[in-house]
Design a protein around this motif. Structure first.
Motif, PDB file in Angstrom:
ATOM      1  N   ASP A 124      -0.992   5.643  29.447  1.00 36.42           N
ATOM      2  CA  ASP A 124      -1.278   4.341  28.834  1.00 36.42           C
ATOM      3  C   ASP A 124      -0.813   4.220  27.389  1.00 36.42           C
ATOM      4  OD1 ASP A 124      -2.399   3.545  31.204  1.00 36.42           O
ATOM      5  OD2 ASP A 124      -4.479   3.911  30.565  1.00 36.42           O
ATOM      6  N   GLN A 125      -0.703   5.334  26.684  1.00 38.20           N
ATOM      7  CA  GLN A 125      -0.295   5.280  25.283  1.00 38.20           C
ATOM      8  C   GLN A 125       1.217   5.139  25.104  1.00 38.20           C
ATOM      9  OE1 GLN A 125      -2.092   8.213  22.698  1.00 38.20           O
ATOM     10  NE2 GLN A 125      -3.976   8.262  23.916  1.00 38.20           N
ATOM     11  N   GLY A 126       1.947   5.287  26.194  1.00 37.81           N
ATOM     12  CA  GLY A 126       3.369   5.035  26.151  1.00 37.81           C
ATOM     13  C   GLY A 126       4.167   6.017  25.313  1.00 37.81           C
ATOM     14  N   ALA A 127       5.276   5.541  24.720  1.00 39.63           N
ATOM     15  CA  ALA A 127       6.218   6.381  23.989  1.00 39.63           C
ATOM     16  C   ALA A 127       6.421   5.846  22.575  1.00 39.63           C
ATOM     17  CB  ALA A 127       7.553   6.437  24.730  1.00 39.63           C
ATOM     18  N   PHE A 128       7.047   6.655  21.738  1.00 42.93           N
ATOM     19  CA  PHE A 128       7.332   6.233  20.365  1.00 42.93           C
ATOM     20  C   PHE A 128       8.694   6.762  19.930  1.00 42.93           C
ATOM     21  CE2 PHE A 128       5.282  10.351  19.960  1.00 42.93           C
ATOM     22  CZ  PHE A 128       5.974  10.984  18.937  1.00 42.93           C
ATOM     23  N   HIS A 129       9.179   6.217  18.804  1.00 50.92           N
ATOM     24  CA  HIS A 129      10.493   6.577  18.269  1.00 50.92           C
ATOM     25  C   HIS A 129      10.356   7.382  16.986  1.00 50.92           C
ATOM     26  CE1 HIS A 129      10.922   2.800  20.499  1.00 50.92           C
ATOM     27  NE2 HIS A 129      12.186   3.114  20.730  1.00 50.92           N
ATOM     28  N   VAL A 130      11.234   8.335  16.822  1.00 59.89           N
ATOM     29  CA  VAL A 130      11.357   9.055  15.560  1.00 59.89           C
ATOM     30  C   VAL A 130      12.799   8.918  15.081  1.00 59.89           C
ATOM     31  CG1 VAL A 130      11.433  11.336  14.469  1.00 59.89           C
ATOM     32  CG2 VAL A 130       9.539  10.744  15.989  1.00 59.89           C
ATOM     33  N   PRO A 131      13.039   8.362  13.892  1.00 60.96           N
ATOM     34  CA  PRO A 131      14.411   8.311  13.363  1.00 60.96           C
ATOM     35  C   PRO A 131      14.864   9.734  13.040  1.00 60.96           C
ATOM     36  CG  PRO A 131      12.944   6.795  12.198  1.00 60.96           C
ATOM     37  CD  PRO A 131      12.078   7.726  12.986  1.00 60.96           C
ATOM     38  N   ALA A 132      15.694  10.302  13.900  1.00 60.01           N
ATOM     39  CA  ALA A 132      16.065  11.710  13.770  1.00 60.01           C
ATOM     40  C   ALA A 132      17.438  11.910  13.160  1.00 60.01           C
ATOM     41  CB  ALA A 132      16.025  12.381  15.153  1.00 60.01           C
ATOM     42  N   TYR A 133      18.325  10.950  13.380  1.00 63.01           N
ATOM     43  CA  TYR A 133      19.721  11.134  12.993  1.00 63.01           C
ATOM     44  C   TYR A 133      20.233   9.830  12.397  1.00 63.01           C
ATOM     45  CZ  TYR A 133      24.740  12.148  13.598  1.00 63.01           C
ATOM     46  OH  TYR A 133      26.090  12.348  13.399  1.00 63.01           O
ATOM     47  N   VAL A 134      20.605   9.853  11.131  1.00 65.09           N
ATOM     48  CA  VAL A 134      21.104   8.672  10.439  1.00 65.09           C
ATOM     49  C   VAL A 134      22.551   8.922  10.013  1.00 65.09           C
ATOM     50  CG1 VAL A 134      20.824   7.160   8.440  1.00 65.09           C
ATOM     51  CG2 VAL A 134      18.801   8.092   9.597  1.00 65.09           C
ATOM     52  N   SER A 135      23.425   7.985  10.356  1.00 67.09           N
ATOM     53  CA  SER A 135      24.839   8.175  10.018  1.00 67.09           C
ATOM     54  C   SER A 135      25.523   6.827   9.855  1.00 67.09           C
ATOM     55  CB  SER A 135      25.549   8.972  11.119  1.00 67.09           C
ATOM     56  OG  SER A 135      26.931   9.110  10.840  1.00 67.09           O
ATOM     57  N   PRO A 136      26.488   6.751   8.946  1.00 64.91           N
ATOM     58  CA  PRO A 136      27.316   5.541   8.911  1.00 64.91           C
ATOM     59  C   PRO A 136      28.152   5.453  10.178  1.00 64.91           C
ATOM     60  CG  PRO A 136      28.207   7.218   7.437  1.00 64.91           C
ATOM     61  CD  PRO A 136      26.890   7.728   7.922  1.00 64.91           C
ATOM     62  N   ILE A 137      28.357   4.227  10.663  1.00 62.04           N
ATOM     63  CA  ILE A 137      29.325   3.994  11.741  1.00 62.04           C
ATOM     64  C   ILE A 137      30.653   3.668  11.068  1.00 62.04           C
ATOM     65  CG2 ILE A 137      29.985   2.513  13.674  1.00 62.04           C
ATOM     66  CD1 ILE A 137      27.034   1.998  14.170  1.00 62.04           C
ATOM     67  N   ALA A 138      31.621   4.504  11.287  1.00 61.68           N
ATOM     68  CA  ALA A 138      32.937   4.277  10.690  1.00 61.68           C
ATOM     69  C   ALA A 138      33.714   3.261  11.511  1.00 61.68           C
ATOM     70  CB  ALA A 138      33.722   5.576  10.611  1.00 61.68           C
ATOM     71  N   ILE A 139      34.377   2.335  10.820  1.00 54.19           N
ATOM     72  CA  ILE A 139      35.364   1.464  11.461  1.00 54.19           C
ATOM     73  C   ILE A 139      36.688   2.177  11.250  1.00 54.19           C
ATOM     74  CG2 ILE A 139      36.391  -0.843  11.482  1.00 54.19           C
ATOM     75  CD1 ILE A 139      33.755  -1.807  10.133  1.00 54.19           C
ATOM     76  N   ALA A 140      37.149   2.837  12.279  1.00 60.08           N
ATOM     77  CA  ALA A 140      38.242   3.800  12.155  1.00 60.08           C
ATOM     78  C   ALA A 140      39.527   3.264  12.785  1.00 60.08           C
ATOM     79  CB  ALA A 140      37.853   5.112  12.825  1.00 60.08           C
ATOM     80  N   ASN A 350      25.620  14.009   8.860  1.00 59.89           N
ATOM     81  CA  ASN A 350      24.759  12.836   8.841  1.00 59.89           C
ATOM     82  C   ASN A 350      23.965  12.767   7.541  1.00 59.89           C
ATOM     83  OD1 ASN A 350      23.419  15.219  10.133  1.00 59.89           O
ATOM     84  ND2 ASN A 350      21.619  13.915   9.899  1.00 59.89           N
ATOM     85  N   ALA A 351      23.234  11.683   7.343  1.00 57.21           N
ATOM     86  CA  ALA A 351      22.415  11.504   6.151  1.00 57.21           C
ATOM     87  C   ALA A 351      21.000  11.977   6.451  1.00 57.21           C
ATOM     88  CB  ALA A 351      22.400  10.034   5.748  1.00 57.21           C
ATOM     89  N   PRO A 352      20.474  12.956   5.719  1.00 62.49           N
ATOM     90  CA  PRO A 352      19.099  13.400   5.958  1.00 62.49           C
ATOM     91  C   PRO A 352      18.103  12.268   5.738  1.00 62.49           C
ATOM     92  CG  PRO A 352      20.281  14.988   4.590  1.00 62.49           C
ATOM     93  CD  PRO A 352      21.151  13.767   4.687  1.00 62.49           C
ATOM     94  N   ILE A 353      17.056  12.250   6.545  1.00 62.97           N
ATOM     95  CA  ILE A 353      16.030  11.227   6.395  1.00 62.97           C
ATOM     96  C   ILE A 353      15.259  11.459   5.098  1.00 62.97           C
ATOM     97  CG2 ILE A 353      15.796  10.826   8.867  1.00 62.97           C
ATOM     98  CD1 ILE A 353      13.288  12.566   8.847  1.00 62.97           C
ATOM     99  N   THR A 354      14.635  10.409   4.575  1.00 60.30           N
ATOM    100  CA  THR A 354      13.895  10.512   3.321  1.00 60.30           C
ATOM    101  C   THR A 354      12.528  11.155   3.566  1.00 60.30           C
ATOM    102  OG1 THR A 354      12.875   8.343   3.583  1.00 60.30           O
ATOM    103  CG2 THR A 354      15.031   8.432   2.476  1.00 60.30           C
ATOM    104  N   ALA A 355      11.873  11.544   2.475  1.00 60.27           N
ATOM    105  CA  ALA A 355      10.553  12.172   2.577  1.00 60.27           C
ATOM    106  C   ALA A 355       9.541  11.231   3.225  1.00 60.27           C
ATOM    107  CB  ALA A 355      10.081  12.595   1.189  1.00 60.27           C
ATOM    108  N   ALA A 356       9.606   9.954   2.889  1.00 59.57           N
ATOM    109  CA  ALA A 356       8.672   8.992   3.472  1.00 59.57           C
ATOM    110  C   ALA A 356       8.865   8.879   4.978  1.00 59.57           C
ATOM    111  CB  ALA A 356       8.839   7.629   2.808  1.00 59.57           C
ATOM    112  N   THR A 357      10.135   8.831   5.413  1.00 56.78           N
ATOM    113  CA  THR A 357      10.423   8.773   6.845  1.00 56.78           C
ATOM    114  C   THR A 357       9.942  10.038   7.533  1.00 56.78           C
ATOM    115  OG1 THR A 357      12.360   7.387   6.411  1.00 56.78           O
ATOM    116  CG2 THR A 357      12.250   8.462   8.557  1.00 56.78           C
ATOM    117  N   ARG A 358      10.152  11.180   6.875  1.00 55.75           N
ATOM    118  CA  ARG A 358       9.720  12.464   7.437  1.00 55.75           C
ATOM    119  C   ARG A 358       8.208  12.504   7.613  1.00 55.75           C
ATOM    120  NH1 ARG A 358      11.718  15.401   3.872  1.00 55.75           N
ATOM    121  NH2 ARG A 358      13.606  15.907   5.054  1.00 55.75           N
ATOM    122  N   ASP A 359       7.469  12.088   6.607  1.00 51.63           N
ATOM    123  CA  ASP A 359       6.007  12.135   6.678  1.00 51.63           C
ATOM    124  C   ASP A 359       5.477  11.281   7.829  1.00 51.63           C
ATOM    125  OD1 ASP A 359       5.983  13.790   4.500  1.00 51.63           O
ATOM    126  OD2 ASP A 359       5.465  12.233   3.050  1.00 51.63           O
TER     127      ASP A 359
END
Length: 372
Positions: A124-140, A350-359
């Protein structure tokens, strides 16, 4: 399908064991159970007693990072191995919702109907998201004769990818690149053929930053009425673009290889893709109740790169065994830790997540429990 198995114990897995785990539900059913200590939000990590094999599937953008995380997690959980199949975000969520894997890697958040379906697997509690990987999308792009970075505003990018701008020396591009000798070469758009969160993030940028030029639906599938070439996965589009002079594509920036990249206009300046510029956008994003982020891709803030990929790990709030809970906690907490994010950055850029996002992520992961 391509499956990758990582970790020091992976070589010990027999074919029979792999076949058995392939049929497991979101709660892995290896015998025995284990317990884990609470993870540290800093660089020093707690030691976990998690053991066995944790199965995941999803975003191809995370492939290199997953390898680093799966190797690194053995420093805190020596008996844990990770199997991840980079089938694409959509396929990963489908496997997670079918109970075939314990977590999904996804470049886009679950839809409402997927969140409802997750309750069938997770309880019943379902699922959740964790921002694990942050990266720019290159227009290549592939233009060997052009040595400088090509500059484009959002409207021009949208018109290129919709097929309205067909030549590299079109006035709309040339006017933003004074002094650059652009060739009279046809533009070949290359897009993802599979259901892709990278596609959704890219077209979200086009839709938000150039709404008059890009009128297509925001979705994980490329618009079917745009004439273009396609390829499977991140490696596929980069490979196709790399072998086609005049090609342009969108991809996780860590995978561009020798292709050139577009500097995107934000406000009054053109910004080159970089992990730092991507992180600057993400840190100002609003977190939703399910852990996913609301990103302002139409920003005009200085120094921000707006074409950003936020790739999530999707976990159940509850699993059907303590062993699976321990596996997920060990892996999940390592991924978002300073050590885990550093390992991914070294492997994938990739770009490491910030401390606030980590907490915030740590609190969600630590709360995972056994159903019932």
């Amino acid at each position: 399908m391509k499956a990758h198995r990582f970790g020091r114990s992976a070589a010990l897995l027999s074919v029979a064991a792999i076949a058995l785990t392939a049929c497991s539900s979101a709660g892995n059913t290896d015998n025995g159970s284990s317990s884990s200590a609470a993870g540290d939000t800093g660089s020093e990590q707690a030691t976990f007693e998690a053991k066995g094999q944790l199965k995941g599937a999803g975003a191809t953008s995370q492939e290199s990072a997953i390898g680093a995380w799966a190797d690194g997690v053995t420093s805190v959980a020596p008996e844990l191995t990770v199997q991840y199949s980079p089938d694409g975000s959509g396929a990963g969520r489908e496997k997670f919702l079918a109970g075939a894997v314990s977590f999904a890697g996804s470049d886009s958040a679950m839809k409402d109907e997927e969140a409802d379906k997750a309750k069938e697997v997770c309880g019943d509690q379902g699922a959740f998201h964790v921002p694990a990987y942050v990266s720019p999308i290159a227009i290549a792009y592939n233009l060997p004769s052009v040595k400088e970075d090509i500059k484009m505003d959002a409207e021009t990018v949208a018109k290129v990818f919709s097929g309205e701008i067909k030549k590299w020396n079109d006035d709309a591009i040339a006017s933003q690149n004074e002094g650059v000798e652009l060739p009279d070469t046809d533009i070949t758009v290359v897009h993802r053929s599979d259901k892709s969160g990278t596609t959704k993030n890219f077209v979200s940028y086009l839709s938000e930053a150039a709404p008059e030029a890009w009128t297509y639906e925001v979705a994980e599938e490329w618009p079917s009425d745009i004439t273009a070439e396609s390829a499977q996965g991140t490696k596929g589009v980069v490979g196709q673009a790399s072998s086609t002079e005049g090609a342009i594509t969108y991809t996780d920036a860590s995978a561009v290889g020798t292709l050139g990249t577009v500097d995107v206009k934000v406000g009054d300046e053109y910004v080159k893709e970089s992990p730092e510029a991507a992180a600057k956008l993400v840190e100002t994003s609003e977190e939703k109740e399910d852990g996913s982020l609301e990103i302002d891709r139409a920003t005009t803030e200085q120094g921000v790169y707006p074409v950003v990929l936020v790739s999530y790990h999707i976990y159940c709030n509850q699993y059907d065994s303590q062993e699976t809970v321990d596996q997920v906690k060990a892996f999940g907490e390592y991924v978002v830790s300073e050590d885990g994010q550093k390992a991914a950055q070294e492997a994938a850029g990739n770009a490491p997540i910030t401390a606030a996002t980590r907490d915030a992520a740590m609190k969600r992961i630590e709360a995972i429990s056994v159903q019932g």
